[in-house]
Structure formats: structure tokens, C-alpha cells
Scaffold this motif. Sequence first.
Motif, PDB file in Angstrom:
ATOM      1  N   VAL A 141     -72.836  66.762  54.034  1.00  0.00           N
ATOM      2  CA  VAL A 141     -71.983  66.826  52.846  1.00  0.00           C
ATOM      3  C   VAL A 141     -71.000  67.997  52.964  1.00  0.00           C
ATOM      4  O   VAL A 141     -69.794  67.845  52.757  1.00  0.00           O
ATOM      5  N   LEU A 142     -71.521  69.161  53.349  1.00  0.00           N
ATOM      6  CA  LEU A 142     -70.650  70.334  53.508  1.00  0.00           C
ATOM      7  C   LEU A 142     -69.609  70.097  54.597  1.00  0.00           C
ATOM      8  O   LEU A 142     -68.433  70.445  54.450  1.00  0.00           O
ATOM      9  N   ILE A 143     -70.075  69.519  55.699  1.00  0.00           N
ATOM     10  CA  ILE A 143     -69.149  69.273  56.817  1.00  0.00           C
ATOM     11  C   ILE A 143     -68.045  68.306  56.389  1.00  0.00           C
ATOM     12  O   ILE A 143     -66.885  68.468  56.771  1.00  0.00           O
ATOM     13  N   THR A 144     -68.416  67.329  55.565  1.00  0.00           N
ATOM     14  CA  THR A 144     -67.416  66.371  55.098  1.00  0.00           C
ATOM     15  C   THR A 144     -66.339  67.070  54.268  1.00  0.00           C
ATOM     16  O   THR A 144     -65.147  66.791  54.421  1.00  0.00           O
ATOM     17  N   ILE A 145     -66.782  67.984  53.391  1.00  0.00           N
ATOM     18  CA  ILE A 145     -65.809  68.722  52.577  1.00  0.00           C
ATOM     19  C   ILE A 145     -64.875  69.527  53.484  1.00  0.00           C
ATOM     20  O   ILE A 145     -63.655  69.491  53.335  1.00  0.00           O
ATOM     21  N   SER A 146     -65.466  70.212  54.482  1.00  0.00           N
ATOM     22  CA  SER A 146     -64.645  70.987  55.413  1.00  0.00           C
ATOM     23  C   SER A 146     -63.678  70.081  56.157  1.00  0.00           C
ATOM     24  O   SER A 146     -62.486  70.386  56.286  1.00  0.00           O
ATOM     25  N   LEU A 147     -64.212  68.961  56.643  1.00  0.00           N
ATOM     26  CA  LEU A 147     -63.372  68.032  57.402  1.00  0.00           C
ATOM     27  C   LEU A 147     -62.197  67.561  56.546  1.00  0.00           C
ATOM     28  O   LEU A 147     -61.050  67.543  56.998  1.00  0.00           O
ATOM     29  N   ALA A 148     -62.492  67.205  55.288  1.00  0.00           N
ATOM     30  CA  ALA A 148     -61.441  66.725  54.395  1.00  0.00           C
ATOM     31  C   ALA A 148     -60.364  67.797  54.221  1.00  0.00           C
ATOM     32  O   ALA A 148     -59.170  67.501  54.295  1.00  0.00           O
ATOM     33  N   LEU A 149     -60.805  69.049  54.005  1.00  0.00           N
ATOM     34  CA  LEU A 149     -59.852  70.140  53.815  1.00  0.00           C
ATOM     35  C   LEU A 149     -58.965  70.320  55.043  1.00  0.00           C
ATOM     36  O   LEU A 149     -57.744  70.418  54.956  1.00  0.00           O
ATOM     37  N   VAL A 150     -59.625  70.382  56.201  1.00  0.00           N
ATOM     38  CA  VAL A 150     -58.899  70.640  57.438  1.00  0.00           C
ATOM     39  C   VAL A 150     -57.934  69.501  57.744  1.00  0.00           C
ATOM     40  O   VAL A 150     -56.759  69.720  58.089  1.00  0.00           O
ATOM     41  N   GLN A 151     -58.418  68.276  57.592  1.00  0.00           N
ATOM     42  CA  GLN A 151     -57.558  67.125  57.865  1.00  0.00           C
ATOM     43  C   GLN A 151     -56.366  67.103  56.910  1.00  0.00           C
ATOM     44  O   GLN A 151     -55.259  66.753  57.290  1.00  0.00           O
ATOM     45  N   GLU A 152     -56.632  67.484  55.659  1.00  0.00           N
ATOM     46  CA  GLU A 152     -55.546  67.460  54.680  1.00  0.00           C
ATOM     47  C   GLU A 152     -54.477  68.472  55.054  1.00  0.00           C
ATOM     48  O   GLU A 152     -53.283  68.191  54.954  1.00  0.00           O
ATOM     49  N   MET A 153     -54.911  69.665  55.494  1.00  0.00           N
ATOM     50  CA  MET A 153     -53.918  70.677  55.877  1.00  0.00           C
ATOM     51  C   MET A 153     -53.059  70.179  57.037  1.00  0.00           C
ATOM     52  O   MET A 153     -51.839  70.328  57.036  1.00  0.00           O
ATOM     53  N   ALA A 154     -53.723  69.603  58.035  1.00  0.00           N
ATOM     54  CA  ALA A 154     -52.991  69.118  59.208  1.00  0.00           C
ATOM     55  C   ALA A 154     -52.015  68.013  58.804  1.00  0.00           C
ATOM     56  O   ALA A 154     -50.851  68.008  59.221  1.00  0.00           O
ATOM     57  N   ALA A 155     -52.484  67.093  57.958  1.00  0.00           N
ATOM     58  CA  ALA A 155     -51.621  65.992  57.535  1.00  0.00           C
ATOM     59  C   ALA A 155     -50.444  66.529  56.718  1.00  0.00           C
ATOM     60  O   ALA A 155     -49.306  66.089  56.890  1.00  0.00           O
ATOM     61  N   ASP A 194     -67.690  59.803  57.355  1.00  0.00           N
ATOM     62  CA  ASP A 194     -68.948  60.515  57.229  1.00  0.00           C
ATOM     63  C   ASP A 194     -69.999  59.716  56.466  1.00  0.00           C
ATOM     64  O   ASP A 194     -71.205  59.956  56.618  1.00  0.00           O
ATOM     65  N   VAL A 195     -69.553  58.769  55.658  1.00  0.00           N
ATOM     66  CA  VAL A 195     -70.523  57.867  55.027  1.00  0.00           C
ATOM     67  C   VAL A 195     -71.213  57.046  56.115  1.00  0.00           C
ATOM     68  O   VAL A 195     -72.440  56.894  56.123  1.00  0.00           O
ATOM     69  N   ILE A 196     -70.423  56.559  57.063  1.00  0.00           N
ATOM     70  CA  ILE A 196     -71.007  55.835  58.192  1.00  0.00           C
ATOM     71  C   ILE A 196     -71.975  56.749  58.948  1.00  0.00           C
ATOM     72  O   ILE A 196     -73.118  56.371  59.249  1.00  0.00           O
ATOM     73  N   ALA A 197     -71.530  57.994  59.201  1.00  0.00           N
ATOM     74  CA  ALA A 197     -72.396  58.944  59.902  1.00  0.00           C
ATOM     75  C   ALA A 197     -73.705  59.141  59.142  1.00  0.00           C
ATOM     76  O   ALA A 197     -74.787  59.174  59.732  1.00  0.00           O
ATOM     77  N   GLY A 198     -73.592  59.261  57.812  1.00  0.00           N
ATOM     78  CA  GLY A 198     -74.779  59.437  56.990  1.00  0.00           C
ATOM     79  C   GLY A 198     -75.743  58.273  57.134  1.00  0.00           C
ATOM     80  O   GLY A 198     -76.959  58.461  57.251  1.00  0.00           O
ATOM     81  N   PHE A 199     -75.195  57.061  57.162  1.00  0.00           N
ATOM     82  CA  PHE A 199     -76.056  55.887  57.305  1.00  0.00           C
ATOM     83  C   PHE A 199     -76.716  55.838  58.686  1.00  0.00           C
ATOM     84  O   PHE A 199     -77.833  55.340  58.820  1.00  0.00           O
ATOM     85  N   ILE A 200     -76.025  56.355  59.702  1.00  0.00           N
ATOM     86  CA  ILE A 200     -76.654  56.398  61.027  1.00  0.00           C
ATOM     87  C   ILE A 200     -77.886  57.298  60.961  1.00  0.00           C
ATOM     88  O   ILE A 200     -78.961  56.960  61.471  1.00  0.00           O
ATOM     89  N   ILE A 201     -77.719  58.450  60.282  1.00  0.00           N
ATOM     90  CA  ILE A 201     -78.844  59.376  60.161  1.00  0.00           C
ATOM     91  C   ILE A 201     -79.976  58.733  59.373  1.00  0.00           C
ATOM     92  O   ILE A 201     -81.147  58.803  59.769  1.00  0.00           O
TER      93      ILE A 201
END
Lengths: 412, 412
Positions: free
Chosen positions: B52-66, B236-243
Motif C-alpha cells: 500500500v505504501l509503495i503504491t502511494i509512492s509509485l503514484a506520487l513519483v509517476q505523477e511528477m514524471a508525467a 499494484d492491485v494485480i501485484a496484491g492479488f499475486i501475493i
Amino acid sequence: MFFLSQVLGRPIRDMHGERIATVRDLIVRIDDKPYPTVTGLVARQGRRQFFIKASQISSLDESGAELSTTRLNLERFSRRENEVLLSKHVLDRQLIDVDGRRVIRVNDLQLAPSPSGYRVIAVDVSPHGLLRRLGVRRLGTPGPLLDWADVEYFASDAPAVRLKVSHERLSRLHPTDIARLVESVSYQKGAEILESLDVETAADAMEEVSDERQASLVGGMDEERAADIIERMAPDDAADLLADLDEEKQRDLLRLMEAEASLDVEELLAYPEDSAGGLMTPNYVPALPNMTVEQAIEHARALPYEPELVYYFYVVDSLEEEQPVLLGIASLRDMIFAGLSRRMDEVMTREFYHASSETSSDEVARVIGEYNLLALPVLSEDGRLLGIVTVDDVMERLLPVPWRQRLPRLFR
Amino acid sequence: MLRRGPRPRLLRYLAYLGPGLVAANAGNDAGGIATYSSIGASYGYSLLWALVLITISLALVQEMAARMGAVTGKGFSELVREQFGVRVTAFLMLTLLVANGGLIVSEFVGIGAAAELFGVSHYIVVPMMALLVWWLVTRGSYERVEKVFLALTLVFFAYPVAAILAHPDWLTVGKQLVSPSVRLSANYLTLFIAMVGTTITPYMQLYIQSATAEKGADTSPKEAKVDAYSGAIFSDVIAGFIIVATGATLFVAHERIETAADAARALQPLAGRYAGIIFGIGLFGASMLAAAVLPLATSYTVTEAFGFEKGVSRTFREAPVFLGLFTFLIFLGAVLAILPGINVIRLLVFTQVLNGLVLPIVLVSILRLASDPAVMGSHRNGPIYNAVAWVTVVGVAVLSSAYLVMTVLSWW
């Protein structure tokens, strides 16, 4: 002659040879002269930065700068109009290599003294320049440099400076080459190129830009200017462009365009993009059946618009009506061999292929290709002439698509 | 009147869901699936909170890059070169080259593992597929085949179904999602950091920025945000389901994951004895997709930074650096993936270490650029946003340094 990278960080000495600061950046004026002149330098002393006028510099080279004075005016640096910082605004930025018809990145800049002061004379885009910047010293002979007079600078690389850069030299290039340059830089720079060209050239180039890029270019442009450019594009290309914009933008631009042009475009917008209606242009050459060939040519010369194709004359029942009845078509060839005094209804052929506005563009392409036509008239159900589809608009469908154009745009 | 006109709203919004979705889902490649499966098998659901935390970070980082792409119209390496100069660029590009090179090796390892699932030797399949990828991309038929690979990865949608069919204890899953728990074991931390490394990979940021820049002014920063966030959440929802799927099967049965065949068993509740085949198909598709895109994006980024001619539509004579690098990366990836005597697992671990090390460097560059008013104008990061982003960067940096230290220590 020396390179910018060799001066940056070098010591600045006063007339007694005492080190007083280091070179932080060079300031040049970019104006209509072929080579920008150094107007001063930004010096750094500890954490403080100050400005030294060019008139106080007695020599400038790889060993640093030497001043002709001991008195320093420690004024804070503020830029004046048309001045840019070489390291901050030019080094590592993109320039247009006009003769090479490509966009380059500045690895280093070469300067040389001249009677009017130090000037930037050439751009180094070679790997040599890169290595020099990375501190590799022994490099052998440098690669070929680009003459500064042959490159163009982007004003958008120096924001906050009111910089007038004309891209007039670009107008020499073929519109297709201009379009390729526009597509290979960011959309802001693309918009800058188009905005600085004369409207005619800009419109020609815009027609050659890919559909996806057109929309973002218009987004990055001043609306008045965008409207001027779209107005001068062929109406069918203009309609394609506007169709890709959102509703609000589309209305704004149509409102800014001249009434006549915007009406033409609005009419075309009513047809689906890949039908004869979406491809056609209303800018054909009309003539009346009782005109002589000579009168028809005179009339064509006086048309208020530039026809897309002059090889066919469309003989119609009325010149006043928006959608006249099409009586026949005369080709230039027929007219030339018939002679100037013959009447158009004697010259024209009454048998012609035509499309309706709903005909698919593939079908239009097939007819044009099969019967070797240069254009196909588009008629309404009651035989009224709506416009013509010219061969260049269906050319893409006639040729096998080269693989290069099928690639994802990102990596092309 | 404006019948053609603008595309409907929903369609426009779907169109924005482009680069973000593609970029983030690239995280679910061979390395990603291996990592998520290992986490599920070793620790059940107990690392879900971290996702969950990683997803928030990923979203932030991706948003900045975009957002940087949308505002500047420039790619990451272009901005780095213009703002930070040649030395920083050279350093960043070198690290990216090595990190992405490692990832490419792992994709070919994935291809080999998929082949073994079908009972074919990877010594045959890996070189063949390397040739195929090279040929498809340089011959320009890649775009058509890309959809096939993309379609193959759709079988990973089997994970949510498999997760549900395995009847996990949803209450525990829910609890673990929100309650952080840390175990102080080397293996736990290693998998934790591997998850960070595989979910937030530097090349995702490069990709989303270039792709958004390419769309230009068509994408407003707000739309870029929608794209980046939804992409991060979806992948990350897909990743979560893999776990969850592996947690509910392998973890419960106390089985460890040693090979791809082990990992495939998580799909047994859904696919029974076809689990291996389903898993193999997905692994093959994901690995092929990344094996083509990674060398392409890497060569593109590096050549863009240094101003060499680039693009797959060029010939070897026109763009020797770009195509040479592209060919070299594929060759090296395929050779290292099958070289006997090379410890593949050690190599993959090393790759993740590298990516983990590069990530903070890339993130710091992104943060500095995204909060620089000279680059971003009014779209720069606000103070609160910046604070959250810095916490993310520092967190990731601490984790990856810890990981590095642990890895180095484990060699003794």
C-alpha cells in the motif's frame, strides 16, 4: 579561438595580475547580426556573483579573463533585453541546424576575438565536445564545427528574457522539412517555430505535421496566431485539425478565423473524417458554360482564394450559388489544345466520375487510382457540386504504407 | 452543425489512461512476478501493508514524471542535460545503462524459464527470441506484435480469480493491508526492498515522462495525474492479488519457491493441472514485451541525452550509436541469461541492487526538477506535496542502502 568550457571556472585577474574571482558565465547579445557578441561576464567570488562589462575585459581565453581595470563595480547582475547566458541558456540546449535540416544539441561553443569584441562563432556538436566537457584533455584534432551563422536559437530556452529570434531562414526549407523539425522538438518549441514563420509558410508546414502533433501545437500557440495559420490551411486539412481539438478550443478558433474561411471549415466538419465529405475542399476552379477559355482563365486568376488544384475547371450553372449544379469538367489539357476563343461548354466533358459526400475515402482512392484522376468532384444527391477531393489527400491510401510510419511515434 | 468535432468525454479520458498504465504495468514483469510470488509464499499476507505504501509512492513519483512531461514537453534525459549539465548526465546515464542492462538480462531469464515450463530448452529459445525481438523492432513490425505480447500478459488476470477460488481468510488480508508489521530477518528485509525495487523501477519514470511529453499540450497536468494514479493503482492491485494467491496456496502449504514451476502452483485453484501452462504463457508475454521495450527505451534515453541521432526508423549509417546500443543490449541480455557457469539468481539479485541504488538518484533528480520554478513554472510541486515526496525518496534511499549493505555483507 577557445571553447566556452575552457573558460568557465577559470580565474579573473585584474590589471596587476591579481586573482579576484572566477568566470561563472558569459553574457552575449543575440540580435540580427550573424554572430552573438559577448557583452559581459558573470563573475563569482565566494558565494557572491557580480557582473563585469565587456569594456572592462582586456583579454579572454583558456587561461581565464584579464581586466583592464582594478576598480570593480560590484553591481548585481540583471539581464537586459536580447541578452542570454551562454552556459545557462545555450550550452546543452537544442539548436536548429538549418542547412542540415535537423535539431542538434550544443556540446560546446567556440569563441573568437573580433574588432567588435569577443563573439560566438561556432557550435561543437561532436563527441569531442562532450569529452572535453567531461575533462578528457588530450583529444587530438576536434571534429568539424557548425558555423553559428547556420544555426537558429530557440527563444524559449531563455525564459524571462524578452528575446526576439526570427526563424526567417527556415522559410527557405521545404514545408515537409519544417514539419519534421517541428515534430522533433517539444511542442512549445514547435509552436515557437511556427509562430515565428510567416503565416503562409506556417500554414504549409502545419499541413504536413502529423494529426496528433497538430493538436498539441495549436494548444501551445497564441490563439490569434493559430487562427491565422488555420485560416490559410487548405479547408479540408484545417477541418481535420479542428476535429482533434476539444469543443471549446474549436469554437474559439472558428470565431477568431475570418468568416469565410470558418464557414468553409464548419461545413466540412459536418462530414465524417474518412468520407469524401471529410476529405474534400471547396476551393476548386469554377467556370460558366458560356465563358470562352480565355475568360475562364481570367476568372480563375481573379478568384478570392488559392485553388488547390488548377488542372480541372469545373463548369457550373452559377457562380453566385454556394452549391451550383455541375455541368461538366474541362482539363487544362483540353483547354490548351482547343484554343483560347472556344466556349467552355464545347471543351468540357459531360461524362465524369464523381463521389457523394458519404462515399468512403477508400472508395474515393480506388476511383482516383483506377482512372488516373487528379481530383474527384463530390456531388449532392441532386447533382450539386459540394467540393473536390484532390489526389494528394488520398495518396496515403494509394501507396503501400512504408513500415517507418507504422512505428509507435515515441521511438520513431 | 459540428457533427464530427470533439471526441466524447469518456473516450478522451480513456485515451489519457495510456502511458501511466503501460509504464506501471511494466513493473509486473518477470522480476516482479518472481518477487511478489516469493513474498506471498514466504510471508503470506504480512507484507501487504508495504505494498500500500509503495503504491502511494509509485503514484506520487509517476505523477511528477508525467507532469514534467506534460509541462515541459521534454523527456527526462533532456531535462537532466539542460538543467544539470554534462557530468551529472553522463553519471546518470551510465548508472541507468547498467541498471536497465541488468533488467534486460532478467527478462531473457524470464523467457528461458517460460520455455522450460513448456519443456523446451532455454538454450534454444532464448537466442531465438533475442533474434526475433531484434528483428521485429528494427524491421518495424514490432507495433503489431506488441499487442500479441500484451494480450498474453492478460492471463495474469487469472491471479485475482485464483486468489478468490483459493478461499483466503479475507479478514486477515484486510487486517494486513492496514497494519504494518516488521520482522527483523535478513530475508524479510531483502524481499521488502526487492518489492520496492521491482515496483518502482527508474525506467517507468523515463517511459511515462517521454510518452506524456510526446502527447504534448493535449495532456493537461490534471489529466496526467489521473493517468499516473490509475496506472499505479491498477498495476499494484494485480501485484496484491499475486501475493494473496500465493499466500493462500503456497504459504499455507509451507512450500518455498525455487523455480517458475513452483510459482505457477499459485494458479492451481483456478487452472488445476494447466496452472503451469497458464503461468508460462503470461511469463512469456510479459518478458517478451519488456525485452523489446527496455532496450528500446534505454538506447533512446541515452542517445537523447547526448544528442546523437536516434529512432528505430533510422539506418545503422544514420544512427550508429542508437542502433549499436540497442543491438548490444539485446545481445548481452540474451548471452548472460544462458551463459553456463553464471549464477543467474546472483545476477538477478545484483540487478535489483543496482536498480535500488539508481532509484534514489533518479528520484532526487525528479524531485529537484519538479520543484524548480524555472522548469515547471506554476506547476511545480507545492510544499506539502514536496514534503511527502521527500519522505518517499528518503525512505526508498534508506531501504536501498540497507539492502546494498546487507547484500554486500552476505557475500562474506
